[in-house]
Design an enzyme around this catalytic site. Sequence first.
Site: not given
Length: 472
Positions: A214, A217, A236, A239, A371
């Site tokens: 999250c 939180c 989540c 929270c 890359d």
Amino acid sequence: MYLRLIVALVAAKMAMYLSRLTGRGRGSSLPGMLALRIYPELLKHYQGQPRKGVIMTTGTNGKTTTSNMLADILEKTGSRVVTNREGANLITGVATAFIKSSTLSSKLNSDYVVLEVDEAAFPVVTQWIKPDRVIVTNFFRDQLDRYGELDTTVGKVLDALKKLPRDVELILNADDPLVARLARETGWTTIYYGVRPDASISSTAAYSREAKFCPFCGGTLVYNVYLYSQLGDFKCPQCGFARPQPNIEAIDVISDATGTRATTRVSSDSYRGIWPLFIPVQGIYNIYNGLAAFATALSLGVVPEKAVLSLTSFTPATGRMELFRYGNKRVTLTLVKNPTGFNQALTGLLAQNERQDVMIAINDNDADGRDISWLWDVDFEVLARNPERFSRFICSGQRAEDMALRLKYAGVSPSLLITEKDYLRAVEMALCGEGAAVGMLATYTALWPVEKILGQKAERVSFSADRVPSVS
């Protein structure tokens, strides 16, 4: 200062003309580069000129398609639109888009400006041109040598959004927690779009997943359904941060060789109801692009029926699941640039019913990303699990050997692997193979030469508004 402005515009327009005359390059970035070198403050002269507004699209995947879909809708409903259709989305490409439609005194005759803007360039572009609406498609890991870690990219976009005027409106992907978070963190007015979580279209693969935690939180996000990568029905438990209910939501999504269709539920301030949505390109990710364009068009006052009709006849930009016909063979050309996009392209290959020859062209120029280690994050193993679907794999481009090695380690039989760096010979081998269909995948700088060769040897397929394919 005014003289430098005119000199910059004259030089840029001459560069455009010479590019078209010689057939070298697309003229989508060089004119803007020249103009900005001569007069770095060029873009400030275009701020405030569009009569009805500026819309920018940013995010990792889907910017070109979403932006072009929206531009098509607005043009087909009678608006004059300035846009960077070719996908040149750095500040040089944005400048070129304005210059193309500008007089030598920097005057525009446009209702809207519709721009796709690279995530890293978004903070720079928005210093000069203030958007009225911003579409954010998704955030995935991309070229690490250009963007850095994903948190850095999201942070740059968030900081730039916070600096915009308070009347800006966001159009956000509700299914991506990295995107949905932007509404709370900016406080700006938001329209959400998304796909209803449905186990029948979910992805069970665990590759290329971001946003495990999250953003508010730090708790672990829990998913009821993954649609692909980190997109899905998230929450989540600590929270309460969760997938917001979309204002525009696709239901019953079906994607096949003819395109992608869904029922679209609309619940906005202007419209409420259900409309059918069809886009003549494959892939659930294209439904997301269509939803973003549809949601934005409705926010601009376009009637839903007209927006839907425009999307029905949408023609993708070069390499965005672009369709060709070679004799009786269906040929699809797709741009690949990061693990999530590549995985979706592989899903598109597996959705075909015919046995296929596949050409993969990988370059490592600046525009592609130096890359290429990201290839090891792509789920090529899915190809080895379905050997009956493929005749052979032709690896081309500057890093052809690296691509062949990656496929070998994925479990693809070496007897199916061919390395051919020359684009012309590689395209011919793919077209003349034993498969009944051909899939071509290429990174940025490989895409354009491959598309040019393919355009000379095969016929483009487009769709009319009544969904009937035609060959051009």
